[in-house]
Design a protein around this motif. Structure first.
Motif, PDB file in Angstrom:
ATOM      1  N   TYR A  11       0.813  -1.225   0.000  1.00 51.75           N
ATOM      2  CA  TYR A  11       0.000   0.000   0.000  1.00 51.75           C
ATOM      3  C   TYR A  11       0.843   1.270   0.000  1.00 51.75           C
ATOM      4  O   TYR A  11       0.311   2.368  -0.192  1.00 51.75           O
ATOM      5  CB  TYR A  11      -0.949   0.003   1.203  1.00 51.75           C
ATOM      6  N   TYR A  12       2.149   1.162   0.226  1.00 49.25           N
ATOM      7  CA  TYR A  12       3.002   2.356   0.158  1.00 49.25           C
ATOM      8  C   TYR A  12       2.990   2.979  -1.242  1.00 49.25           C
ATOM      9  O   TYR A  12       3.270   4.169  -1.386  1.00 49.25           O
ATOM     10  CB  TYR A  12       4.451   2.000   0.518  1.00 49.25           C
ATOM     11  N   GLU A  13       2.694   2.175  -2.254  1.00 47.59           N
ATOM     12  CA  GLU A  13       2.565   2.705  -3.613  1.00 47.59           C
ATOM     13  C   GLU A  13       1.233   3.431  -3.728  1.00 47.59           C
ATOM     14  O   GLU A  13       0.172   2.807  -3.681  1.00 47.59           O
ATOM     15  CB  GLU A  13       2.648   1.572  -4.640  1.00 47.59           C
ATOM     16  N   THR A  14       1.290   4.742  -3.865  1.00 44.75           N
ATOM     17  CA  THR A  14       0.064   5.542  -3.870  1.00 44.75           C
ATOM     18  C   THR A  14      -0.460   5.847  -5.271  1.00 44.75           C
ATOM     19  O   THR A  14      -1.597   6.298  -5.413  1.00 44.75           O
ATOM     20  CB  THR A  14       0.296   6.872  -3.127  1.00 44.75           C
ATOM     21  N   ASP A  15       0.358   5.607  -6.289  1.00 42.51           N
ATOM     22  CA  ASP A  15      -0.118   5.760  -7.660  1.00 42.51           C
ATOM     23  C   ASP A  15      -1.009   4.564  -7.986  1.00 42.51           C
ATOM     24  O   ASP A  15      -0.553   3.414  -7.960  1.00 42.51           O
ATOM     25  CB  ASP A  15       1.074   5.826  -8.619  1.00 42.51           C
ATOM     26  N   ILE A  16      -2.277   4.829  -8.278  1.00 40.73           N
ATOM     27  CA  ILE A  16      -3.251   3.743  -8.438  1.00 40.73           C
ATOM     28  C   ILE A  16      -2.864   2.788  -9.569  1.00 40.73           C
ATOM     29  O   ILE A  16      -2.953   1.566  -9.427  1.00 40.73           O
ATOM     30  CB  ILE A  16      -4.672   4.310  -8.681  1.00 40.73           C
ATOM     31  N   GLU A  17      -2.427   3.331 -10.686  1.00 48.14           N
ATOM     32  CA  GLU A  17      -2.062   2.469 -11.814  1.00 48.14           C
ATOM     33  C   GLU A  17      -0.872   1.585 -11.464  1.00 48.14           C
ATOM     34  O   GLU A  17      -0.859   0.385 -11.774  1.00 48.14           O
ATOM     35  CB  GLU A  17      -1.759   3.313 -13.053  1.00 48.14           C
ATOM     36  N   PRO A  37       0.164  -5.120   6.986  1.00 48.98           N
ATOM     37  CA  PRO A  37       0.257  -4.460   8.288  1.00 48.98           C
ATOM     38  C   PRO A  37       0.423  -2.955   8.117  1.00 48.98           C
ATOM     39  O   PRO A  37       1.240  -2.498   7.321  1.00 48.98           O
ATOM     40  CB  PRO A  37       1.523  -5.074   8.895  1.00 48.98           C
ATOM     41  N   ASN A  38      -0.363  -2.187   8.854  1.00 52.16           N
ATOM     42  CA  ASN A  38      -0.086  -0.753   8.889  1.00 52.16           C
ATOM     43  C   ASN A  38       1.108  -0.527   9.807  1.00 52.16           C
ATOM     44  O   ASN A  38       1.641  -1.468  10.408  1.00 52.16           O
ATOM     45  CB  ASN A  38      -1.295   0.024   9.383  1.00 52.16           C
ATOM     46  N   VAL A  39       1.536   0.726   9.955  1.00 47.36           N
ATOM     47  CA  VAL A  39       2.636   1.039  10.876  1.00 47.36           C
ATOM     48  C   VAL A  39       2.253   2.109  11.894  1.00 47.36           C
ATOM     49  O   VAL A  39       2.805   2.154  12.987  1.00 47.36           O
ATOM     50  CB  VAL A  39       3.915   1.470  10.118  1.00 47.36           C
ATOM     51  N   ASP A  40       1.296   2.969  11.531  1.00 49.72           N
ATOM     52  CA  ASP A  40       0.858   4.055  12.404  1.00 49.72           C
ATOM     53  C   ASP A  40      -0.574   4.412  12.040  1.00 49.72           C
ATOM     54  O   ASP A  40      -1.184   3.781  11.165  1.00 49.72           O
ATOM     55  CB  ASP A  40       1.789   5.262  12.275  1.00 49.72           C
ATOM     56  N   SER A  41      -1.120   5.420  12.685  1.00 45.33           N
ATOM     57  CA  SER A  41      -2.524   5.774  12.418  1.00 45.33           C
ATOM     58  C   SER A  41      -2.712   6.314  11.004  1.00 45.33           C
ATOM     59  O   SER A  41      -3.753   6.083  10.375  1.00 45.33           O
ATOM     60  CB  SER A  41      -3.020   6.789  13.445  1.00 45.33           C
ATOM     61  N   ALA A  42      -1.701   7.018  10.489  1.00 40.59           N
ATOM     62  CA  ALA A  42      -1.828   7.610   9.154  1.00 40.59           C
ATOM     63  C   ALA A  42      -1.894   6.565   8.058  1.00 40.59           C
ATOM     64  O   ALA A  42      -2.499   6.794   7.006  1.00 40.59           O
ATOM     65  CB  ALA A  42      -0.665   8.566   8.902  1.00 40.59           C
ATOM     66  N   SER A  43      -1.275   5.415   8.270  1.00 38.67           N
ATOM     67  CA  SER A  43      -1.227   4.386   7.227  1.00 38.67           C
ATOM     68  C   SER A  43      -2.443   3.469   7.230  1.00 38.67           C
ATOM     69  O   SER A  43      -2.608   2.652   6.320  1.00 38.67           O
ATOM     70  CB  SER A  43       0.051   3.555   7.355  1.00 38.67           C
ATOM     71  N   VAL A  44      -3.315   3.598   8.224  1.00 41.87           N
ATOM     72  CA  VAL A  44      -4.501   2.741   8.287  1.00 41.87           C
ATOM     73  C   VAL A  44      -5.372   2.933   7.048  1.00 41.87           C
ATOM     74  O   VAL A  44      -5.832   1.954   6.432  1.00 41.87           O
ATOM     75  CB  VAL A  44      -5.318   3.030   9.559  1.00 41.87           C
ATOM     76  N   ALA A  45      -5.600   4.165   6.657  1.00 43.98           N
ATOM     77  CA  ALA A  45      -6.459   4.438   5.504  1.00 43.98           C
ATOM     78  C   ALA A  45      -5.881   3.846   4.226  1.00 43.98           C
ATOM     79  O   ALA A  45      -6.634   3.372   3.361  1.00 43.98           O
ATOM     80  CB  ALA A  45      -6.660   5.946   5.340  1.00 43.98           C
ATOM     81  N   GLN A  46      -4.562   3.856   4.096  1.00 47.43           N
ATOM     82  CA  GLN A  46      -3.921   3.267   2.914  1.00 47.43           C
ATOM     83  C   GLN A  46      -4.154   1.759   2.856  1.00 47.43           C
ATOM     84  O   GLN A  46      -4.428   1.203   1.791  1.00 47.43           O
ATOM     85  CB  GLN A  46      -2.421   3.565   2.942  1.00 47.43           C
ATOM     86  N   VAL A  47      -4.026   1.117   4.005  1.00 48.28           N
ATOM     87  CA  VAL A  47      -4.274  -0.329   4.073  1.00 48.28           C
ATOM     88  C   VAL A  47      -5.713  -0.623   3.680  1.00 48.28           C
ATOM     89  O   VAL A  47      -5.985  -1.489   2.831  1.00 48.28           O
ATOM     90  CB  VAL A  47      -3.979  -0.866   5.485  1.00 48.28           C
TER      91      VAL A  47
END
Length: 255
Positions: A11-17, A37-47
């Motif tokens: 999920y660290y890759e934020t470019d959808i394509e 696995p997330n790492v912090d509160s900010a990464s929850v939404a990405q997961v």
């Protein structure tokens, strides 16, 4: 054949394509199951965004990474715990102790680790452990917390055979990733002595890239190189290795 990456930060890759292409490369190689696995509160939404996009392939874990345990860790953990209401999660992680980057936060890391172990027990979920330069500290807490509810994966295992046996005795599976392909790491000598029913596969993408792509960003599709290396060490087919390790992941996560 189905392969399972039990630990990836895809999920660290934020470019959808680009992200969707990463997933497609996994599916093309029968890597159909990805645990995030997330790492912090900010990464929850990405997961959760990746889980929503690929609900049949991506599965969420939630926790506070030990490197993100700061003075406000209780507030941060509260935000992460509250996020569970939005999605189903399959483990608490990655959690643990990391003394490589900062030894001064050890007391806070220990408290956060224990609190998240209790959270996992309350939810009847496995834990996914991050441990760097801290085996004795992590193991001491596992012994203290040991009961019938304590279980999970020791992520990125790179220790000795004795340490492996200690973890297995506590019902933990060993997460093996790209390091097993490194010529001088020595992990291959340990892994060949560990029964496959105690091992799960992982990439820790985008980190710890296996040979032949070492030095470049890792991705979950490279799990096939980890799998083939372990299959070779145990002198079994890739298909058999996939069957055993994916079955292990079913036992851990319940999905």
């Amino acid at each position: 054949m189905v392969l399972t990456d039990t630990h990836t930060h895809l999920y660290y890759e934020t470019d959808i394509e680009k992200r969707d292409a990463l997933i497609q490369r996994c599916l093309d190689k029968n890597i159909d199951r990805l645990f995030l696995p997330n790492v912090d509160s900010a990464s929850v939404a990405q997961v959760f965004a990746l889980v929503d996009a690929f609900p049949n392939n991506c599965f969420a874990m939630l926790g506070l990474h030990p490197c993100d345990v700061k003075a406000d860790w209780e507030t941060e953990l509260g935000l992460i715990m509250a996020a569970k209401a939005d999605h189903k999660i399959y483990a608490i992680g990655e959690i643990g102790i990391d003394l490589y980057w900062d030894k001064t936060t050890l007391p806070e890391q220990q408290k956060a680790f224990k609190k998240q172990i209790q959270w996992a027990k309350d939810l009847d979920l496995p834990i996914n452990i991050h441990c760097r330069d801290a085996f004795d500290e992590v193991y001491a807490i596992l012994l203290e917390e040991n009961d019938e509810k304590l279980r999970g994966i020791f992520h990125c295992f790179g220790g000795t055979l004795e340490q492996a046996e200690k973890l297995i005795a506590l019902r933990f599976y060993l997460g093996i990733g790209g390091v097993v392909t490194y010529k001088n790491a020595g992990l291959d000598k340990i892994v060949e002595q560990i029964a496959l029913n105690h091992i799960v596969l992982e990439t820790d993408s985008p980190y710890l890239t296996p040979v032949p792509y070492r030095g470049k960003p890792n991705e979950s599709s490279y799990l096939v190189y980890v799998a083939q290396k372990i299959a070779d060490l145990h002198q079994v087919s890739l298909e058999e290795l996939a069957t055993i390790t994916t079955e292990n992941s079913f036992k851990i996560f319940g999905v």
